[in-house]
Design a protein around this motif. Structure first.
Motif, PDB file in Angstrom:
ATOM      1  N   ARG A  34       0.755  -1.304  -0.018  1.00  0.00           N
ATOM      2  CA  ARG A  34       0.094   0.236  -0.099  1.00  0.00           C
ATOM      3  C   ARG A  34       0.972   1.342  -0.024  1.00  0.00           C
ATOM      4  NH1 ARG A  34      -2.919  -1.030   4.075  1.00  0.00           N
ATOM      5  NH2 ARG A  34      -4.800  -1.817   3.127  1.00  0.00           N
ATOM      6  N   GLN A  35       1.885   1.214   0.881  1.00  0.00           N
ATOM      7  CA  GLN A  35       2.802   2.362   0.985  1.00  0.00           C
ATOM      8  C   GLN A  35       3.464   2.753  -0.419  1.00  0.00           C
ATOM      9  OE1 GLN A  35       2.920   4.575   3.671  1.00  0.00           O
ATOM     10  NE2 GLN A  35       3.763   5.921   2.028  1.00  0.00           N
ATOM     11  N   LEU A  36       4.144   1.499  -1.266  1.00  0.00           N
ATOM     12  CA  LEU A  36       4.661   1.589  -2.370  1.00  0.00           C
ATOM     13  C   LEU A  36       3.543   2.237  -3.350  1.00  0.00           C
ATOM     14  CD1 LEU A  36       6.678  -1.607  -2.316  1.00  0.00           C
ATOM     15  CD2 LEU A  36       7.736   0.677  -2.237  1.00  0.00           C
ATOM     16  N   GLY A  37       2.517   1.719  -3.362  1.00  0.00           N
ATOM     17  CA  GLY A  37       1.486   2.219  -4.177  1.00  0.00           C
ATOM     18  C   GLY A  37       1.376   3.816  -4.252  1.00  0.00           C
ATOM     19  N   LYS A  38       1.235   4.004  -2.905  1.00  0.00           N
ATOM     20  CA  LYS A  38       1.274   5.836  -2.484  1.00  0.00           C
ATOM     21  C   LYS A  38       2.240   6.677  -3.177  1.00  0.00           C
ATOM     22  CE  LYS A  38      -1.414   5.272   1.750  1.00  0.00           C
ATOM     23  NZ  LYS A  38      -1.419   5.706   3.144  1.00  0.00           N
ATOM     24  N   SER A  39       3.503   5.798  -3.141  1.00  0.00           N
ATOM     25  CA  SER A  39       4.670   6.322  -3.608  1.00  0.00           C
ATOM     26  C   SER A  39       4.908   6.600  -5.071  1.00  0.00           C
ATOM     27  CB  SER A  39       5.979   5.804  -3.188  1.00  0.00           C
ATOM     28  OG  SER A  39       5.841   6.001  -1.826  1.00  0.00           O
ATOM     29  N   GLY A  40       3.883   5.704  -5.928  1.00  0.00           N
ATOM     30  CA  GLY A  40       3.805   5.863  -7.401  1.00  0.00           C
ATOM     31  C   GLY A  40       4.283   4.548  -7.951  1.00  0.00           C
ATOM     32  N   ASP A 191      20.433  -6.197   3.378  1.00  0.00           N
ATOM     33  CA  ASP A 191      20.055  -5.084   3.918  1.00  0.00           C
ATOM     34  C   ASP A 191      19.010  -5.116   5.074  1.00  0.00           C
ATOM     35  OD1 ASP A 191      20.958  -3.031   1.612  1.00  0.00           O
ATOM     36  OD2 ASP A 191      19.842  -4.556   0.760  1.00  0.00           O
ATOM     37  N   ILE A 192      19.306  -4.462   6.031  1.00  0.00           N
ATOM     38  CA  ILE A 192      18.132  -4.473   7.113  1.00  0.00           C
ATOM     39  C   ILE A 192      16.976  -3.402   6.868  1.00  0.00           C
ATOM     40  CG2 ILE A 192      17.640  -4.115   9.633  1.00  0.00           C
ATOM     41  CD1 ILE A 192      20.824  -5.022  10.138  1.00  0.00           C
ATOM     42  N   VAL A 193      15.989  -4.061   6.865  1.00  0.00           N
ATOM     43  CA  VAL A 193      14.518  -3.283   6.608  1.00  0.00           C
ATOM     44  C   VAL A 193      13.575  -3.831   7.548  1.00  0.00           C
ATOM     45  CG1 VAL A 193      13.190  -2.287   4.987  1.00  0.00           C
ATOM     46  CG2 VAL A 193      15.164  -3.064   4.101  1.00  0.00           C
ATOM     47  N   PRO A 194      13.178  -3.002   8.564  1.00  0.00           N
ATOM     48  CA  PRO A 194      12.423  -3.461   9.704  1.00  0.00           C
ATOM     49  C   PRO A 194      10.846  -3.432   9.258  1.00  0.00           C
ATOM     50  CG  PRO A 194      12.831  -1.289   9.980  1.00  0.00           C
ATOM     51  CD  PRO A 194      13.768  -1.595   8.851  1.00  0.00           C
ATOM     52  N   CYS A 195      10.033  -3.922   9.894  1.00  0.00           N
ATOM     53  CA  CYS A 195       8.721  -3.821   9.644  1.00  0.00           C
ATOM     54  C   CYS A 195       8.341  -2.537  10.333  1.00  0.00           C
ATOM     55  CB  CYS A 195       7.717  -5.024  10.293  1.00  0.00           C
ATOM     56  SG  CYS A 195       8.324  -6.499   9.818  1.00  0.00           S
ATOM     57  N   GLY A 196       6.900  -2.335  10.207  1.00  0.00           N
ATOM     58  CA  GLY A 196       6.281  -0.688  10.675  1.00  0.00           C
ATOM     59  C   GLY A 196       4.850  -0.889  11.210  1.00  0.00           C
ATOM     60  N   PHE A 197       4.550   0.289  11.468  1.00  0.00           N
ATOM     61  CA  PHE A 197       3.143   0.496  11.979  1.00  0.00           C
ATOM     62  C   PHE A 197       2.404   1.350  11.197  1.00  0.00           C
ATOM     63  CE2 PHE A 197       4.974   3.766  13.959  1.00  0.00           C
ATOM     64  CZ  PHE A 197       4.005   4.671  14.032  1.00  0.00           C
ATOM     65  N   SER A 395       8.540   5.424   6.315  1.00  0.00           N
ATOM     66  CA  SER A 395      10.136   5.000   6.425  1.00  0.00           C
ATOM     67  C   SER A 395      10.594   3.612   6.135  1.00  0.00           C
ATOM     68  CB  SER A 395      10.657   5.387   7.937  1.00  0.00           C
ATOM     69  OG  SER A 395      10.310   4.485   8.693  1.00  0.00           O
ATOM     70  N   VAL A 396       9.683   2.499   6.336  1.00  0.00           N
ATOM     71  CA  VAL A 396      10.159   1.249   5.727  1.00  0.00           C
ATOM     72  C   VAL A 396      10.182   1.521   4.341  1.00  0.00           C
ATOM     73  CG1 VAL A 396       9.196  -1.167   5.936  1.00  0.00           C
ATOM     74  CG2 VAL A 396       9.397   0.176   7.898  1.00  0.00           C
ATOM     75  N   ALA A 397       9.155   1.645   3.620  1.00  0.00           N
ATOM     76  CA  ALA A 397       9.094   1.643   2.098  1.00  0.00           C
ATOM     77  C   ALA A 397      10.066   2.728   1.600  1.00  0.00           C
ATOM     78  CB  ALA A 397       7.749   2.277   1.877  1.00  0.00           C
ATOM     79  N   ARG A 398      10.538   3.533   2.224  1.00  0.00           N
ATOM     80  CA  ARG A 398      11.526   4.320   1.607  1.00  0.00           C
ATOM     81  C   ARG A 398      12.994   3.575   1.482  1.00  0.00           C
ATOM     82  NH1 ARG A 398       8.010   6.918   0.007  1.00  0.00           N
ATOM     83  NH2 ARG A 398       7.540   9.050   0.254  1.00  0.00           N
ATOM     84  N   THR A 399      13.174   2.830   2.610  1.00  0.00           N
ATOM     85  CA  THR A 399      14.181   1.879   2.887  1.00  0.00           C
ATOM     86  C   THR A 399      14.317   0.900   1.799  1.00  0.00           C
ATOM     87  OG1 THR A 399      14.377   2.679   5.123  1.00  0.00           O
ATOM     88  CG2 THR A 399      15.891   0.757   4.526  1.00  0.00           C
TER      89      THR A 399
END
Length: 419
Positions: A34-40, A191-197, A395-399
């Motif tokens: 969903r967040q990646l979709g928001k980013s285009g 790469d370390i990419v955490p989960c989010g809320f 921030s997770v999606a940006r990483t």
């Protein structure tokens, strides 16, 4: 616009979280997509068709679709029994990509079985592969032994995926260390990419109002356990700790356990409830342990906010989304000193870390919070700040976008993984 094929063979973003085989991975895939979709980005989530009447493609969010892939019978199958269907999953996914003439920039596989399917698409269509395991078979076997229902060839498959995926994503420092030490993974390719809320789902609510909404006692020290009801989550440890809290510290605490396979808690729908009820009887706390049943994600904020403390003491947890959600609601967390919880919870600052099989140690930390409400408030506030600083899905999606950019720039030879 760049297009991402996100593969999640057993964990659909459309599933009800908290039921059998539906948990953190479902949340991760749903919110990251969903967040990646928001980013285009244009994102297709490929998941196994487990009901005959499901449509082939479902619009999930702006720029995000869920594709139901035929692989094995169109019924629920426990994830431990899905591996043999993964070659068919991969072939069907390739057929979909060819039929729709869709060019994907990145394959992002979630869980080792998705990796098997993704490698088939990678070989045929020459698309770079990012691999997130969510759980590692060798670590799971160390903790669960004979209770681990996955076949032994999972280890070989994971070994090859670690070697041959274009990038591997670890969810926390412990995950990276396990990939390097147990699988020989090259830290330069991890790469370390955490989960989010989700900030729209989880934010502090007034505790008194939240308790009134749930019809909870306004004054009793209240502990929350929330998540899938399976043995490795260590809920029996929490129940025994409540017993120690009452006997050794004379604190009349109450425990609410949220989760299960149905909204109405029952042994028939969720057999683990029966085992845990037996633990509560043995610990002498059956009168103050309430099994709530599964709840919608839109309701969870009320449960977190109504609690004095959130507790999670699994034996093994690759990341653990629930501690982050609790912190986002301003609640102190007492968690097991394992996996991702070790990196999200700051001991003595946002809560406490305890050994996973130590109810006395857990009771001691709970007693500290029950006896010092100002300390609990400070820890809750520190956790809220930490959650927003490190674990939003944005921030997770940006990483993750940076990871995708690395694989799209790199040259990649054809590779093969065992099936």
């Amino acid at each position: 616009m760049q297009r991402i094929a996100m593969i999640s063979e057993h964990a659909s973003p459309l599933a009800s979280v908290g039921s059998v085989d539906s948990g953190g991975q479902n949340v991760y895939v749903a919110h990251l997509a969903r967040q990646l979709g928001k980013s285009g980005y244009l994102v297709d989530v490929f998941t196994r068709r487990d009901k005959a009447l499901l449509p082939d493609v479902v619009a999930f969010a702006p720029n995000v679709r869920v594709v139901h892939v035929p692989a094995g019978p169109a019924v629920f199958v426990p994830k431990e029994q899905l591996l043999s269907f993964m070659p068919a999953f991969g072939d069907s996914m390739v057929d979909f990509m060819r039929r729709d003439a869709i060019g994907y920039d990145v394959l992002h596989a979630n869980f080792f079985m998705s990796g098997v399917a993704a490698m088939r698409a990678r070989e045929v269509l020459d698309i770079p592969l990012v691999m997130t395991f969510h759980a590692l078979g060798k670590v799971r076997r160390l903790h669960q032994g004979s209770a681990d229902g996955f076949p032994d060839n999972r280890f070989e498959i994971e070994d090859e995926l670690v070697r041959h995926a274009d990038r591997v994503v670890a969810e926390c420092p412990q995950d990276l260390d396990d990939l390097a030490t147990l699988y020989g993974g090259d830290p330069e390719r991890i790469d370390i990419v955490p989960c989010g809320f989700d900030e729209e789902e989880f934010a502090p609510l007034d505790r008194a109002e939240a308790r009134r909404a749930l019809d909870w006692d306004a004054d009793v020290f209240t502990v929350l356990q929330l998540g899938r009801l399976v043995p490795r989550k260590g809920i029996d440890n929490v129940i025994r700790a409540i017993g120690h809290l009452r006997r050794d510290f004379r604190i009349p605490a109450r425990l609410y356990v949220v989760g299960g396979n149905a909204e109405q808690p029952s042994v028939e729908a969720t057999p683990e409830i029966g085992r845990l009820q037996g633990v509560a009887d043995e610990a002498g706390v059956s009168d103050c342990v309430t099994f709530v049943g599964r709840r919608r994600r839109s309701q969870l904020c009320h449960f977190y906010s109504a609690s004095d403390v959130f507790v999670t003491t699994p034996w093994y947890e690759p990341f653990g989304i629930t501690p982050v959600e609790a912190m986002a609601c301003g609640v102190p967390v007492v968690g097991a000193d394992v996996g991702g919880i070790r990196s999200t919870v700051v001991d003595g600052e946002t809560g406490y870390l305890v050994p996973p099989h130590a109810p006395e140690a857990l009771a001691d930390r709970l007693a500290r919070l029950a006896g010092d409400r100002a300390l609990a408030r400070r820890m809750g506030a520190a956790g809220l700040q930490r959650a927003h600083a490190n674990y939003t899905w944005m921030s997770v999606a940006r990483t993750m976008e940076q990871v995708y950019a690395r694989v799209m720039r790199a040259e990649r030879p054809a590779r093969r993984v065992a099936a």
